[in-house]
Design a protein around this motif. Sequence first.
Motif, PDB file in Angstrom:
ATOM      1  N   GLY A  50       7.613  -5.333   2.686  1.00 15.19           N
ATOM      2  CA  GLY A  50       6.366  -4.557   2.740  1.00 15.19           C
ATOM      3  C   GLY A  50       5.176  -5.475   2.551  1.00 15.19           C
ATOM      4  N   ALA A  51       4.212  -5.419   3.499  1.00 12.40           N
ATOM      5  CA  ALA A  51       3.120  -6.402   3.469  1.00 12.40           C
ATOM      6  C   ALA A  51       2.327  -6.371   2.166  1.00 12.40           C
ATOM      7  N   GLY A  52       2.251  -5.204   1.542  1.00 12.40           N
ATOM      8  CA  GLY A  52       1.497  -5.126   0.288  1.00 12.40           C
ATOM      9  C   GLY A  52       2.278  -5.686  -0.897  1.00 12.40           C
ATOM     10  N   GLY A  53       3.501  -6.112  -0.667  1.00  8.76           N
ATOM     11  CA  GLY A  53       4.309  -6.664  -1.752  1.00  8.76           C
ATOM     12  C   GLY A  53       5.149  -5.594  -2.448  1.00  8.76           C
ATOM     13  N   SER A  54       4.982  -4.335  -1.991  1.00  5.49           N
ATOM     14  CA  SER A  54       5.639  -3.219  -2.688  1.00  5.49           C
ATOM     15  C   SER A  54       7.162  -3.268  -2.615  1.00  5.49           C
ATOM     16  N   THR A  55       7.721  -3.948  -1.615  1.00  4.35           N
ATOM     17  CA  THR A  55       9.185  -3.954  -1.477  1.00  4.35           C
ATOM     18  C   THR A  55       9.812  -5.212  -2.067  1.00  4.35           C
ATOM     19  N   ARG A  56       9.004  -5.996  -2.813  1.00  5.36           N
ATOM     20  CA  ARG A  56       9.513  -7.284  -3.316  1.00  5.36           C
ATOM     21  C   ARG A  56      10.926  -7.149  -3.898  1.00  5.36           C
ATOM     22  N   ASP A  57      11.102  -6.214  -4.845  1.00  3.34           N
ATOM     23  CA  ASP A  57      12.408  -6.091  -5.491  1.00  3.34           C
ATOM     24  C   ASP A  57      13.447  -5.473  -4.583  1.00  3.34           C
ATOM     25  N   ARG A  58      12.995  -4.456  -3.808  1.00  2.00           N
ATOM     26  CA  ARG A  58      13.964  -3.778  -2.928  1.00  2.00           C
ATOM     27  C   ARG A  58      14.464  -4.713  -1.827  1.00  2.00           C
ATOM     28  N   THR A  79       6.139 -11.676   3.587  1.00  2.00           N
ATOM     29  CA  THR A  79       4.747 -11.652   4.052  1.00  2.00           C
ATOM     30  C   THR A  79       3.856 -12.236   2.960  1.00  2.00           C
ATOM     31  N   CYS A  80       2.767 -12.887   3.408  1.00  2.00           N
ATOM     32  CA  CYS A  80       2.015 -13.667   2.421  1.00  2.00           C
ATOM     33  C   CYS A  80       0.663 -13.105   2.012  1.00  2.00           C
ATOM     34  N   LEU A 106       5.840 -14.581   7.440  1.00  2.00           N
ATOM     35  CA  LEU A 106       4.899 -13.682   8.113  1.00  2.00           C
ATOM     36  C   LEU A 106       3.608 -13.552   7.321  1.00  2.00           C
ATOM     37  N   ARG A 107       2.569 -13.152   8.028  1.00  2.00           N
ATOM     38  CA  ARG A 107       1.327 -12.844   7.305  1.00  2.00           C
ATOM     39  C   ARG A 107       1.365 -11.423   6.755  1.00  2.00           C
ATOM     40  N   GLY A 108       1.831 -10.472   7.598  1.00  2.00           N
ATOM     41  CA  GLY A 108       1.772  -9.061   7.202  1.00  2.00           C
ATOM     42  C   GLY A 108       0.430  -8.472   7.578  1.00  2.00           C
ATOM     43  N   ASP A 109       0.324  -7.156   7.453  1.00  2.00           N
ATOM     44  CA  ASP A 109      -0.921  -6.450   7.765  1.00  2.00           C
ATOM     45  C   ASP A 109      -1.518  -5.898   6.489  1.00  2.00           C
ATOM     46  N   ASP A 113      -2.700   2.325   3.855  1.00  2.06           N
ATOM     47  CA  ASP A 113      -2.983   3.374   2.878  1.00  2.06           C
ATOM     48  C   ASP A 113      -3.834   2.857   1.709  1.00  2.06           C
ATOM     49  N   ASP A 114      -4.342   1.632   1.847  1.00  2.95           N
ATOM     50  CA  ASP A 114      -5.165   1.085   0.766  1.00  2.95           C
ATOM     51  C   ASP A 114      -6.415   0.422   1.348  1.00  2.95           C
ATOM     52  N   PRO A 115      -7.457   1.263   1.619  1.00  2.00           N
ATOM     53  CA  PRO A 115      -8.668   0.719   2.264  1.00  2.00           C
ATOM     54  C   PRO A 115      -9.391  -0.309   1.396  1.00  2.00           C
ATOM     55  N   ASP A 116      -9.112  -0.277   0.092  1.00  2.00           N
ATOM     56  CA  ASP A 116      -9.797  -1.220  -0.806  1.00  2.00           C
ATOM     57  C   ASP A 116      -9.034  -2.529  -0.980  1.00  2.00           C
ATOM     58  N   PHE A 117      -7.928  -2.657  -0.237  1.00  2.00           N
ATOM     59  CA  PHE A 117      -7.097  -3.860  -0.408  1.00  2.00           C
ATOM     60  C   PHE A 117      -7.891  -5.138  -0.130  1.00  2.00           C
ATOM     61  N   ARG A 118      -7.818  -6.066  -1.045  1.00  2.00           N
ATOM     62  CA  ARG A 118      -8.398  -7.406  -0.818  1.00  2.00           C
ATOM     63  C   ARG A 118      -7.304  -8.408  -1.140  1.00  2.00           C
ATOM     64  N   PRO A 119      -7.066  -9.388  -0.248  1.00  2.00           N
ATOM     65  CA  PRO A 119      -6.049 -10.393  -0.566  1.00  2.00           C
ATOM     66  C   PRO A 119      -6.384 -11.076  -1.880  1.00  2.00           C
TER      67      PRO A 119
END
Length: 298
Positions: A50-58, A79-80, A106-109, A113-119
């Motif tokens: 998951g690009a947001g890092g949410s699936t790291r453990d899964r 994804t980075c 991968l870079r990821g997108d 669902d998180d318009p406030d996302f900032r790398p």
Amino acid sequence: MKIGEILRRGVFSVSFEFFPPKSEEGEKQLFETVSQLRKLNPTFVSVTYGAGGSTRDRTRKVVQRIHEEVSLNVMAHLTCIAHRKEELVEILREYDKIGIDNILALRGDVPRDDPDFRPPEGSCKYAVELVRLIRDEFGDRFSVGVASYPEGHPESPNMEWEIKYFALKVSAGADFSITQMFFDNSFYYNFIEECALAGIDVPIIPGIMPITNYKQIKKFASMCGAEIPQNLVEKLEPVSDKPEEVAKIGIDFAIRQCEDLLKNGVPGLHFYTLNRSKATLQIYEAIKDSVPIRDLSV
Ligand code: FAD
């Protein structure tokens, strides 16, 4: 086993992509699929991230289970954009420790669902930086794959741009690539030609998405900029609410697509399975006599 080395030996690759399920039921379904597809003797299977890092453990858990319990060669997607470099190194150390040899960098997108996302500060902005990070920190420990886009990534203004940045990922140390799904093989053939002219010499494995759900594929295709040919649209539109008919047309189409790719000497076929085995099994059954013999000891 490193995918780059297998491909360098000229071994034809067959691979399957899965995503990490959210529920126990989903995991059960996935492992049934894995056990069905294992019979096809895949060169490797891969697990998305998951690009947001949410699936790291899964992702890690599924990768580890497939590696340890099913003994298949696994590639972990990573994804980075959502991780600091230190976190990426930590994740890679975990993969090193459990014996995973392959990473899809991968870079990821940006999460939709998180318009406030900032790398986060100190993250990698593009996949090329992740490839460099892996090579700088781990040398040749991993075989590193990257994504490529025969129709161009939606953010690339033209194919010249696309190939320029793809070439950078290869010079940074990627040893093979898997393409975004496409439905018109001429995009792939033109892309391969352009890549060769640009001096890109790594194997580029076509990504095959069997169509089994028309509405879903229309959404996926428009998100990633893949064109569905008009003659296929005309067949699918009238039956879009009849899942069995859609799957029949989609699978027949994928069989013909794979046969044509095989005739044209592709280095492998990578199937996007969506954690189901039926479509991929049917396609493989139909093309198996044209698939080159895969002797990993050669
Ligand atoms: P990059 O290679 O960084 O390219 C992204 C865009 O930026 C391109 O347009 C490129 O031309 C441009 N670019 C690159 N470098 C520069 C630069 N220096 N300056 C300006 N522009 C630049 N997503 C997930 O979230 N999880 C997954 O598991 C996953 N698996 C995938 C597997 C495959 C086989 C493919 C094809 C895609 C996958 N994706 C996945 C989707 C991918 O994360 C997105 O397509 C994302 O938008 C781009 O990732 P990338 O690694 O190709 O990025």
